[in-house]
Design a protein around this motif. Structure first.
Motif, PDB file in Angstrom:
ATOM      1  N   LEU A  97      -0.419  23.831 -16.881  1.00 63.83           N
ATOM      2  CA  LEU A  97      -0.519  24.131 -15.459  1.00 63.83           C
ATOM      3  C   LEU A  97       0.289  23.105 -14.680  1.00 63.83           C
ATOM      4  CD1 LEU A  97      -4.353  24.780 -15.240  1.00 63.83           C
ATOM      5  CD2 LEU A  97      -2.571  26.476 -14.807  1.00 63.83           C
ATOM      6  N   THR A  98       0.942  23.548 -13.641  1.00 66.16           N
ATOM      7  CA  THR A  98       1.604  22.627 -12.715  1.00 66.16           C
ATOM      8  C   THR A  98       0.562  22.200 -11.670  1.00 66.16           C
ATOM      9  OG1 THR A  98       2.243  24.412 -11.233  1.00 66.16           O
ATOM     10  CG2 THR A  98       3.827  23.824 -12.989  1.00 66.16           C
ATOM     11  N   ASP A  99       0.934  21.272 -10.818  1.00 67.89           N
ATOM     12  CA  ASP A  99       0.030  20.892  -9.723  1.00 67.89           C
ATOM     13  C   ASP A  99      -0.311  22.118  -8.883  1.00 67.89           C
ATOM     14  OD1 ASP A  99       0.059  18.261 -10.569  1.00 67.89           O
ATOM     15  OD2 ASP A  99       1.544  17.613  -9.088  1.00 67.89           O
ATOM     16  N   ARG A 100       0.683  22.949  -8.645  1.00 73.38           N
ATOM     17  CA  ARG A 100       0.464  24.177  -7.858  1.00 73.38           C
ATOM     18  C   ARG A 100      -0.499  25.122  -8.578  1.00 73.38           C
ATOM     19  NH1 ARG A 100       4.806  28.707  -5.970  1.00 73.38           N
ATOM     20  NH2 ARG A 100       3.426  29.673  -4.471  1.00 73.38           N
ATOM     21  N   GLY A 101      -0.374  25.229  -9.901  1.00 73.81           N
ATOM     22  CA  GLY A 101      -1.274  26.073 -10.684  1.00 73.81           C
ATOM     23  C   GLY A 101      -2.698  25.552 -10.692  1.00 73.81           C
ATOM     24  N   ARG A 102      -2.846  24.235 -10.766  1.00 73.27           N
ATOM     25  CA  ARG A 102      -4.188  23.641 -10.699  1.00 73.27           C
ATOM     26  C   ARG A 102      -4.797  23.853  -9.311  1.00 73.27           C
ATOM     27  NH1 ARG A 102      -1.895  20.323 -14.429  1.00 73.27           N
ATOM     28  NH2 ARG A 102      -0.886  18.938 -12.946  1.00 73.27           N
ATOM     29  N   ALA A 103      -3.986  23.704  -8.259  1.00 74.00           N
ATOM     30  CA  ALA A 103      -4.470  23.887  -6.892  1.00 74.00           C
ATOM     31  C   ALA A 103      -4.899  25.331  -6.637  1.00 74.00           C
ATOM     32  CB  ALA A 103      -3.392  23.474  -5.895  1.00 74.00           C
ATOM     33  N   LEU A 104      -4.277  26.272  -7.317  1.00 77.05           N
ATOM     34  CA  LEU A 104      -4.608  27.682  -7.140  1.00 77.05           C
ATOM     35  C   LEU A 104      -6.056  27.974  -7.543  1.00 77.05           C
ATOM     36  CD1 LEU A 104      -3.184  30.310  -6.240  1.00 77.05           C
ATOM     37  CD2 LEU A 104      -2.713  30.745  -8.659  1.00 77.05           C
ATOM     38  N   ARG A 105      -6.578  27.174  -8.471  1.00 76.71           N
ATOM     39  CA  ARG A 105      -7.958  27.349  -8.941  1.00 76.71           C
ATOM     40  C   ARG A 105      -8.937  27.276  -7.763  1.00 76.71           C
ATOM     41  NH1 ARG A 105     -12.638  25.200 -11.340  1.00 76.71           N
ATOM     42  NH2 ARG A 105     -13.000  25.998 -13.444  1.00 76.71           N
ATOM     43  N   ALA A 106      -8.755  26.314  -6.872  1.00 75.30           N
ATOM     44  CA  ALA A 106      -9.653  26.181  -5.713  1.00 75.30           C
ATOM     45  C   ALA A 106      -9.570  27.414  -4.821  1.00 75.30           C
ATOM     46  CB  ALA A 106      -9.303  24.919  -4.924  1.00 75.30           C
ATOM     47  N   GLN A 107      -8.377  27.980  -4.686  1.00 71.36           N
ATOM     48  CA  GLN A 107      -8.212  29.177  -3.861  1.00 71.36           C
ATOM     49  C   GLN A 107      -8.882  30.395  -4.497  1.00 71.36           C
ATOM     50  OE1 GLN A 107      -4.121  29.816  -2.563  1.00 71.36           O
ATOM     51  NE2 GLN A 107      -3.723  27.650  -2.954  1.00 71.36           N
TER      52      GLN A 107
END
Length: 148
Positions: A97-107
């Protein structure tokens, strides 16, 4: 005498119709995240355990690599994942996962509860349904492998 060749007598049709209906409810929720339903499944597998190999994700999602590869390419192009060959084994491709992919989890965090509510079933009914579907899938997978 019951006519077994009617839609009402089939198990496959209500499963098919329920799957289509479920995907239709997911669609607008996932579009806001920039994901298709199959891409969401890949992301769920990676949110569960980052750094899986392509083979591990294929196994987790019951997909072949020919189906998974285009999904991964699109997720990589969107900046959610990165693929790279393992240093220990060049044949193994790992998905990070990229940082963006990890951040998507919260969304995406609210989606499971929204979907549970959309189903109109109690938590116990959802648990029982999930268990029955897993058992059915396992039985059918075993039966299809025996026929090969």
């Amino acid at each position: 005498m019951t006519d077994h060749l009617t839609l009402d007598e089939q198990i496959c049709f209500p499963l098919y119709a329920a799957s289509r209906a479920m995907t239709a409810v997911y669609r607008p929720k996932l579009e806001r995240l920039g994901l298709t339903y199959p891409q969401y499944l890949v992301m769920l597998a990676l949110w569960e355990r980052d750094g899986r190999s392509v083979g591990e994700v294929c196994h987790a999602l019951a997909l072949d690599s020919g189906t998974l590869s285009p999904l991964l390419k699109r997720l990589e192009a969107a900046g959610f994942v990165r693929r790279r060959r393992s240093a220990a084994d060049e044949r193994r491709v790992e998905i990070q996962l990229t940082d963006r992919g990890r951040a998507l989890r919260a969304q995406a965090a609210a989606i499971p509860a929204e979907m549970a509510a959309a189903c109109g079933l109690s938590p116990d009914e959802l648990t029982a349904l999930r268990a029955m579907l897993r058992r059915l899938t396992g039985t059918l997978s075993t039966s299809s492998n025996e026929g090969e």
